[in-house]
Design an enzyme around this catalytic site. Structure first.
Site, PDB file in Angstrom:
ATOM      1  N   SER A  28      13.325  66.423  20.829  1.00 26.82           N
ATOM      2  CA  SER A  28      14.068  65.268  20.334  1.00 26.82           C
ATOM      3  C   SER A  28      14.203  64.159  21.376  1.00 26.82           C
ATOM      4  O   SER A  28      13.213  63.621  21.844  1.00 26.82           O
ATOM      5  CB  SER A  28      15.434  65.758  19.846  1.00 26.82           C
ATOM      6  OG  SER A  28      16.179  64.721  19.295  1.00 26.82           O
ATOM      7  N   ASP A  36      15.304  58.211  17.252  1.00 23.33           N
ATOM      8  CA  ASP A  36      15.177  59.043  18.451  1.00 23.33           C
ATOM      9  C   ASP A  36      13.774  59.661  18.478  1.00 23.33           C
ATOM     10  O   ASP A  36      12.926  59.349  17.640  1.00 23.33           O
ATOM     11  CB  ASP A  36      16.298  60.095  18.533  1.00 23.33           C
ATOM     12  CG  ASP A  36      16.089  61.237  17.565  1.00 23.33           C
ATOM     13  OD1 ASP A  36      15.398  61.027  16.541  1.00 23.33           O
ATOM     14  OD2 ASP A  36      16.595  62.344  17.823  1.00 23.33           O
ATOM     15  N   ASP A  51      12.308  62.436  17.756  1.00 22.55           N
ATOM     16  CA  ASP A  51      11.705  63.175  16.628  1.00 22.55           C
ATOM     17  C   ASP A  51      12.141  62.591  15.284  1.00 22.55           C
ATOM     18  O   ASP A  51      11.962  63.216  14.242  1.00 22.55           O
ATOM     19  CB  ASP A  51      11.998  64.677  16.716  1.00 22.55           C
ATOM     20  CG  ASP A  51      13.476  65.001  16.634  1.00 22.55           C
ATOM     21  OD1 ASP A  51      14.299  64.107  16.902  1.00 22.55           O
ATOM     22  OD2 ASP A  51      13.818  66.156  16.294  1.00 22.55           O
ATOM     23  N   ASP A 110      15.018  62.003  13.756  1.00 25.26           N
ATOM     24  CA  ASP A 110      16.084  62.503  12.874  1.00 25.26           C
ATOM     25  C   ASP A 110      17.404  61.781  13.131  1.00 25.26           C
ATOM     26  O   ASP A 110      18.434  62.150  12.577  1.00 25.26           O
ATOM     27  CB  ASP A 110      16.252  64.033  12.957  1.00 25.26           C
ATOM     28  CG  ASP A 110      16.696  64.520  14.310  1.00 25.26           C
ATOM     29  OD1 ASP A 110      16.818  63.704  15.252  1.00 25.26           O
ATOM     30  OD2 ASP A 110      16.931  65.738  14.444  1.00 25.26           O
ATOM     31  N   GLU A 139      27.019  62.105  12.273  1.00 27.22           N
ATOM     32  CA  GLU A 139      27.579  62.124  13.621  1.00 27.22           C
ATOM     33  C   GLU A 139      27.534  60.684  14.132  1.00 27.22           C
ATOM     34  O   GLU A 139      26.655  59.906  13.742  1.00 27.22           O
ATOM     35  CB  GLU A 139      26.756  63.030  14.538  1.00 27.22           C
ATOM     36  CG  GLU A 139      26.900  64.489  14.203  1.00 27.22           C
ATOM     37  CD  GLU A 139      26.328  65.388  15.301  1.00 27.22           C
ATOM     38  OE1 GLU A 139      27.067  66.244  15.798  1.00 27.22           O
ATOM     39  OE2 GLU A 139      25.146  65.240  15.651  1.00 27.22           O
ATOM     40  N   ASN A 172      26.427  59.673  16.709  1.00 27.63           N
ATOM     41  CA  ASN A 172      25.141  59.442  17.373  1.00 27.63           C
ATOM     42  C   ASN A 172      24.004  59.088  16.404  1.00 27.63           C
ATOM     43  O   ASN A 172      22.874  58.896  16.832  1.00 27.63           O
ATOM     44  CB  ASN A 172      24.750  60.641  18.236  1.00 27.63           C
ATOM     45  CG  ASN A 172      24.497  61.910  17.420  1.00 27.63           C
ATOM     46  OD1 ASN A 172      24.198  61.852  16.239  1.00 27.63           O
ATOM     47  ND2 ASN A 172      24.627  63.059  18.063  1.00 27.63           N
ATOM     48  N   SER A 206      29.615  71.164  26.495  1.00 32.39           N
ATOM     49  CA  SER A 206      28.392  70.746  25.808  1.00 32.39           C
ATOM     50  C   SER A 206      27.656  71.971  25.281  1.00 32.39           C
ATOM     51  O   SER A 206      27.675  73.037  25.899  1.00 32.39           O
ATOM     52  CB  SER A 206      27.505  69.988  26.792  1.00 32.39           C
ATOM     53  OG  SER A 206      26.172  69.988  26.331  1.00 32.39           O
ATOM     54  N   GLY A 207      26.974  71.793  24.147  1.00 32.29           N
ATOM     55  CA  GLY A 207      26.142  72.873  23.626  1.00 32.29           C
ATOM     56  C   GLY A 207      24.708  72.756  24.099  1.00 32.29           C
ATOM     57  O   GLY A 207      23.889  73.628  23.844  1.00 32.29           O
ATOM     58  N   ARG A 233      32.009  67.630  28.260  1.00 27.51           N
ATOM     59  CA  ARG A 233      32.060  66.247  27.800  1.00 27.51           C
ATOM     60  C   ARG A 233      33.504  65.813  27.600  1.00 27.51           C
ATOM     61  O   ARG A 233      34.341  66.581  27.134  1.00 27.51           O
ATOM     62  CB  ARG A 233      31.306  66.091  26.493  1.00 27.51           C
ATOM     63  CG  ARG A 233      29.870  66.526  26.599  1.00 27.51           C
ATOM     64  CD  ARG A 233      28.952  65.713  25.714  1.00 27.51           C
ATOM     65  NE  ARG A 233      27.612  66.308  25.684  1.00 27.51           N
ATOM     66  CZ  ARG A 233      26.678  66.116  26.598  1.00 27.51           C
ATOM     67  NH1 ARG A 233      26.892  65.343  27.641  1.00 27.51           N
ATOM     68  NH2 ARG A 233      25.506  66.708  26.507  1.00 27.51           N
TER      69      ARG A 233
HETATM   70  C1  16G Z   1      22.447  68.659  19.383  1.00 29.21           C
HETATM   71  C2  16G Z   1      22.822  68.559  17.935  1.00 29.21           C
HETATM   72  C3  16G Z   1      23.578  67.289  17.675  1.00 29.21           C
HETATM   73  C4  16G Z   1      24.770  67.186  18.575  1.00 29.21           C
HETATM   74  C5  16G Z   1      24.369  67.376  20.003  1.00 29.21           C
HETATM   75  C6  16G Z   1      25.590  67.525  20.866  1.00 29.21           C
HETATM   76  C7  16G Z   1      21.520  69.337  16.059  1.00 29.21           C
HETATM   77  C8  16G Z   1      20.212  69.265  15.349  1.00 29.21           C
HETATM   78  N1  16G Z   1      21.619  68.566  17.117  1.00 29.21           N
HETATM   79  O1  16G Z   1      21.548  67.666  19.751  1.00 29.21           O
HETATM   80  O2  16G Z   1      23.984  67.331  16.340  1.00 29.21           O
HETATM   81  O3  16G Z   1      25.398  65.955  18.441  1.00 29.21           O
HETATM   82  O4  16G Z   1      23.633  68.567  20.136  1.00 29.21           O
HETATM   83  O5  16G Z   1      25.188  67.800  22.142  1.00 29.21           O
HETATM   84  O6  16G Z   1      22.421  70.063  15.673  1.00 29.21           O
HETATM   85  P1  16G Z   1      26.223  68.345  23.220  1.00 29.21           P
HETATM   86  O7  16G Z   1      26.756  69.654  22.689  1.00 29.21           O
HETATM   87  O8  16G Z   1      25.423  68.477  24.454  1.00 29.21           O
HETATM   88  O9  16G Z   1      27.279  67.323  23.327  1.00 29.21           O
HETATM   89 MG    MG Z   2      16.424  64.266  17.210  1.00 27.66          MG
END
Ligand code: 16G
Ligand code: MG
Length: 551
Positions: free
Chosen positions: A64, A278, A280, A282, A372, A374, A501-502, A508
């Site tokens: 992405s 972005d 990819d 999406d 979102e 974003n 963060s995920g 964050r």
């Molecule tokens: C990923 C998620 C996006 C989320 C972002 C948060 C998908 C396809 N993408 O890119 O939705 O906003 O993580 O990132 O679910 P973070 O956890 O690093 O803040």
């Molecule tokens: Mg993307």
């Protein structure tokens, strides 16, 4: 399952010993050279998932908005949705198994899920434009073949296009034809139908001119392919098409949103409508600069608001029993939530960050709009709502009601209900602006965003931060929420939250308040509290001039 063959083939895609990865909110991501084994194994896992669900499964090779040197992979479930959480776990176990454990882990998954190993399995594969993606997608194919699965390689596609293909195939064509041509035809037909109604309105002769920053990614290729399907009055100009510069470098939706400034390589004249995809395709955000050269970002919240206004107006005419709801995350600007709830009287629901959470929640409503901030989002229509709308579009005697139902039907066909899709979202937005005769400034002025700031803090272990209430409140470390509350209470219209963060090893911090200075100061003070109370690494965050703030 020929476990000997699996072992032999896996040795050609050997896992670096000790390397551990996690299937996060957006699948696996990392430096491209470290992902060969992950790709091979995800090809194999997709075969098991295909057998377990008796459906085609998608595997998309992309990272992405990450830098070009990175790559990643995610699996797509039968209806074009994100992978089931239980299988995310299996994905992590399989990716992390050392070579000698691989057969055991695969056998366990098969047993737990009662996978019928004799069943046919079909895997759809797609990839983005990263230089590493071709080779990595070939590793996915090896993984599919070693378990006796079949694959269909779609080659270069956007992530949402692959989601669409999977859904089309598994619904026996009800959702559309599982080809790129099918996708272009379905969307363009719905778009043309939808904007037809704009031609007779006062906006009819307004030029539909849009500049698109394609992040030097797949979006440019696919828009070029699609251009010949667009009606003549739609003039799109593509920038950052990948012919010269690097993917996502100083451009793309993520860059524009995070830095709140225009991408490099797009020459923007005052009041011109522009948008960024972005890497990819999406995600999408819109923006413009005014006559004083000020940059205005129109993010996912404002996109959701525009779409909700439009849908609600139509639903009032068509069928009052069908309700619309908006799903957001904690990052949604407070002004958007307020506008939707108080002015529009639309119920708003807040869920945890990550597309799957929004998608899941939006499925609860007749019409669920989710975005979102974003720029990732779409609209979901329940089966019952869709059936009712299509029936009214065909049979309703009252002209106004039937025409409104037809418009809704076109939106159903235009939007990508499997996942947020920059191309589909862009067409929906362009159609709404045309139909309503709105300029980009008028759209922007629906409400005024509260100034906000996003920061990150390094801590030794980000998992010490636990959250509740859709990530809006912290439950651990114990003193942190009280500290945040105290800082928030000293400012007007203020709000702040922190979350691990995920996708990165960081925490964050988000803050908003009535002025940019107040939002910046609040974000800094909350960051300092996180650093102090959650095991910060390095020097504590120092108050800094806004221009030097870390994002
Ligand atoms: C990923 C998620 C996006 C989320 C972002 C948060 C998908 C396809 N993408 O890119 O939705 O906003 O993580 O990132 O679910 P973070 O956890 O690093 O803040
Ligand atoms: Mg993307």
């Amino acid at each position: 399952m020929d476990l000997e063959a699996v072992a032999r083939c896996s040795a050609r895609h050997a896992k670096p010993a000790g390397l551990a990865m996690h299937y996060g909110t957006a699948g696996f991501r990392g430096r491209a050279p470290s992902l060969d084994h992950v790709m091979f194994r995800m090809g194999a896992l997709a075969v098991l998932r295909a057998r377990a669900t008796a459906s085609a499964i998608g595997v998309m090779v992309t990272a992405s908005h990450n830098p070009e040197e990175d790559n990643g992979v995610k699996l797509i479930d039968p209806h074009g949705e994100m992978l089931h959480p239980l299988w995310e776990e299996y994905a992590t176990q399989l990716a992390n198994a050392e070579e000698q454990e691989l057969q055991k882990v695969m056998t366990e998954i098969c047993q737990k899920e009662a996978v019928d190993l004799h069943r046919d399995a079909l895997v759809f594969i797609g990839r983005d434009t990263r230089p590493s993606s071709l080779k990595l997608s070939q590793a996915v194919m090896d993984g599919v073949c070693v378990l006796g699965g079949q694959y269909h390689d779609y080659g270069l596609v956007t992530t949402p296009q692959l989601h669409y293909m999977v859904c089309c195939h598994n619904t026996q064509g009800q959702y559309g034809k599982a080809t790129l041509e099918g996708y272009y035809e379905k969307l363009s037909k719905a778009f043309v139908e939808l904007i037809k109604k704009a031609n007779s309105s006062s906006s009819g002769d307004r030029q539909r001119h849009l500049k698109i920053d394609c992040a030097n990614g797949i979006g440019a290729l696919k828009l070029r392919e699609m251009e010949r399907y667009f009606p003549q009055e739609v003039l799109i100009q593509l920038y950052n098409d990948g012919s010269r510069e690097k993917l996502n470098h100083l451009c793309g939706a993520d860059y524009v949103k995070v830095h709140q400034k225009p991408p490099r390589g797009l020459d923007m004249k005052p009041n011109e409508r522009c948008c960024s995809f972005d890497g990819d395709a999406d995600r999408i955000v819109y923006y413009y600069k005014d006559a004083d050269d000020h940059f205005h970002l129109i993010d996912g919240d404002k996109i959701a608001t525009l779409i909700s206004i439009f849908l609600k107006e139509l639903l009032v005419k068509v069928e009052r029993t069908l309700t619309v709801a908006v799903v957001q995350t904690a990052y949604a600007n407070g002004s958007s939530t307020r506008y939707l709830e108080e002015t529009m009287k639309v119920p708003v629901h807040c869920v945890k960050t990550g597309v799957k959470h929004l998608h899941h929640k939006a499925q609860e409503f007749d019409v669920g709009v989710y975005f979102e901030a974003n720029g990732h989002g779409t609209v979901l229509f329940s089966k019952a709502a869709e059936t009712k709308i299509r029936q009214l579009a065909k049979e309703e005697k009252d002209d106004e009601r039937r025409e409104a139902a037809k418009m809704l039907e076109n939106v159903i066909d235009l939007i990508n209900q499997t996942v947020g899709d920059a191309i589909a979202d862009m067409l929906v937005i362009e159609a709404i602006l045309a139909l309503k005769g709105l300029t980009v400034q008028q759209w922007d002025s629906i409400y005024t965003d509260l100034p906000n700031r996003l920061l990150k803090v390094q801590v030794a272990d980000r998992q010490v931060i636990c959250t509740t209430d859709a990530e809006r409140r912290v439950t651990a470390p114990p003193a942190l929420q009280a500290a945040i509350d105290a800082l928030v209470s000293t400012r007007q219209a203020a709000r702040a939250f922190v979350r691990p963060s995920g996708t990165e090893d960081t925490v964050r911090v988000y803050a908003e308040a009535h002025t940019q200075e107040a939002a910046d100061a609040l974000a800094h003070e909350v960051s300092a509290a996180v650093h102090r109370l959650a095991g910060g690494v390095g020097a504590p965050p120092q108050p800094a001039a806004p221009a030097t703030l870390l994002t």
